[in-house]
Write an enzyme that holds these catalytic residues in place. Structure first.
Site, mmCIF file in Angstrom:
data_model
loop_
_atom_site.group_PDB
_atom_site.id
_atom_site.type_symbol
_atom_site.label_atom_id
_atom_site.label_comp_id
_atom_site.label_asym_id
_atom_site.label_seq_id
_atom_site.Cartn_x
_atom_site.Cartn_y
_atom_site.Cartn_z
ATOM 1 N N CYS A 147 4.110 12.962 4.687
ATOM 2 C CA CYS A 147 4.788 11.829 3.994
ATOM 3 C C CYS A 147 4.160 10.505 4.052
ATOM 4 O O CYS A 147 4.188 9.926 4.796
ATOM 5 C CB CYS A 147 6.211 11.716 4.778
ATOM 6 N N CYS A 150 6.452 7.632 4.575
ATOM 7 C CA CYS A 150 6.935 7.213 5.725
ATOM 8 C C CYS A 150 5.754 6.654 6.729
ATOM 9 O O CYS A 150 5.973 5.835 7.467
ATOM 10 C CB CYS A 150 7.348 8.748 6.644
ATOM 11 N N ASP A 151 4.521 7.267 6.540
ATOM 12 C CA ASP A 151 3.405 7.094 7.682
ATOM 13 C C ASP A 151 2.402 6.189 7.075
ATOM 14 O O ASP A 151 1.616 5.673 7.963
ATOM 15 C CB ASP A 151 2.893 8.503 8.073
#
Ligand code: NAP
Length: 331
Positions: A147, A150-151
């Site tokens: 992701c 997300c990261d």
């Protein structure tokens, strides 16, 4: 909790244990619906708590200005739901009979439960390459992720070379997103043509920080504490090479956890749950609602999953309060 206790008729059964499920449980519990949650039995590739259990720092969930660890966030959501009286069990629902009302649900231990309403929140799993080291480094925060949104912004990934695996729109989107942080982004694709839409492909190919390794399979993720390189194999010549990278983002698609719903409710062509009305969570079967990634093939964020979990609980409550169940024949 013993099987005996759950052969009761429940007002609402929630299936899943990610942000959608626990948010639905919080709302349902506060509405005195006494939700019962089937958290999932857990397996080698999935543990109760969903995809955030495989994430390290979450920086985009509102309310945590210093960020929060994915598993910690899930513990908090679960505890919050339990504190309002939610009951739960670590089992999978493997079968739902939509032809009977109350709905009859069966778990992997053959436990049966009757439910006046059901909220499906079983999520979707990111697909992985299935390589040794890949899952270990993803779980330990060692520079492997599925992701980018997300990261990607984490300090680990800044100013270095990152790899994105895949040739679809997700891979293009991830590669473009990562150019904000990386020195260079290398898209590794197993063919000589992208699957992605033309506009996304062109945008990625035109970016001066993005280059493509065509016809390459990743055969090994190299690194102990963190990823240091990838071993690649050319799908045409068979030649093996090594590519130094500080991060790997796998973008080869998602699989919704809807295998047990075949023939129960309408699914979209790609396997996600169909929710026919915009801004509603009701499925093709009145009384069965869906929330989170199992019905969302577009946003797939923890916060959007939580939002639809709230919507599903409110809809279930209103459906029951307004006599929705009368449309179903009881045996
Ligand atoms: P996808 O379209 O299924 O693409 C997956 C890509 O990963 C393909 O290029 C595939 O290669 C590759 N792949 C699959 N398994 C692999 C493996 N084991 N090893 C190496 N490569 C592998 O998935 P997606 O990109 O997640 O997109 C899913 C849907 O969401 C699509 O309909 C897409 O258009 C949509 N989407 C849209 C946007 C947007 O419009 N902004 C953004 C993201 C997603 P092959 O090509 O060789 O099969």
């Amino acid at each position: 909790m013993s099987n005996q206790e759950i052969r009761e008729r429940e007002t609402v059964v929630i299936i899943g244990s990610g942000p959608a499920a626990w948010t639905a449980a919080i709302y349902a519990a506060r509405a005195q619906m006494k939700p019962f949650v089937f958290e999932g039995a857990g397996s080698r590739t999935m543990i109760p708590g969903g995809q955030l259990m495989f994430t390290t720092e979450v920086e985009n969930y509102p309310g945590f200005r210093a960020g929060v660890m994915g598993p910690d966030l899930m513990v908090e959501m679960r505890e919050q739901a339990l504190s309002f009286g939610t009951r739960s069990i670590w089992e999978d629902i493997v079968d739902i009979d939509p032809g009977q009302y109350p709905f009859r649900l069966r778990s992997n231990t053959d436990t049966e439960v009757l439910a006046d309403s059901v909220i499906l929140a079983t999520g979707a799993n990111a697909k992985w390459l299935g390589l040794e080291n890949e899952e270990r480094l993803a779980q330990s925060g060692g520079g492997v992720s599925a992701c980018a949104v997300c990261d990607g912004a984490l300090p680990h990934f800044r100013g270095d070379t990152l790899a994105v695996i895949g040739g679809g729109d997700s891979a293009m989107e991830d590669a473009l997103y990562l150019t904000k942080f990386a020195e260079q982004v290398i898209v590794i694709h197993r063919r000589d043509k992208f699957r992605a839409s033309r506009i996304m492909s062109e945008r990625a190919l035109a970016h001066d920080k993005i280059r493509v390794e065509w016809n390459k399979l990743v055969t090994e993720v190299i690194g102990n504490e963190t990823i240091t390189a990838l071993r690649l194999q050319d799908t045409v010549s068979g030649e093996v090479s090594e590519l130094e990278v500080r991060g790997m983002f796998v973008a080869i698609g998602h699989t919704p956890n809807t295998g047990f719903l075949n023939g129960v409710i309408e699914l979209k062509e790609n396997g996600y749950v169909q929710t026919p009305t915009a801004w509603r969570t009701e499925t093709s079967v009145p009384g069965i609602f869906a929330a989170g990634d199992v019905m969302d093939d577009y946003f797939r964020q923890a916060v959007t999953a939580a939002g639809t979990g709230c919507m599903a609980a409110l809809e279930a409550e209103r459906w029951l309060a307004h006599g929705g169940a009368k449309g179903h024949e009881e045996p």
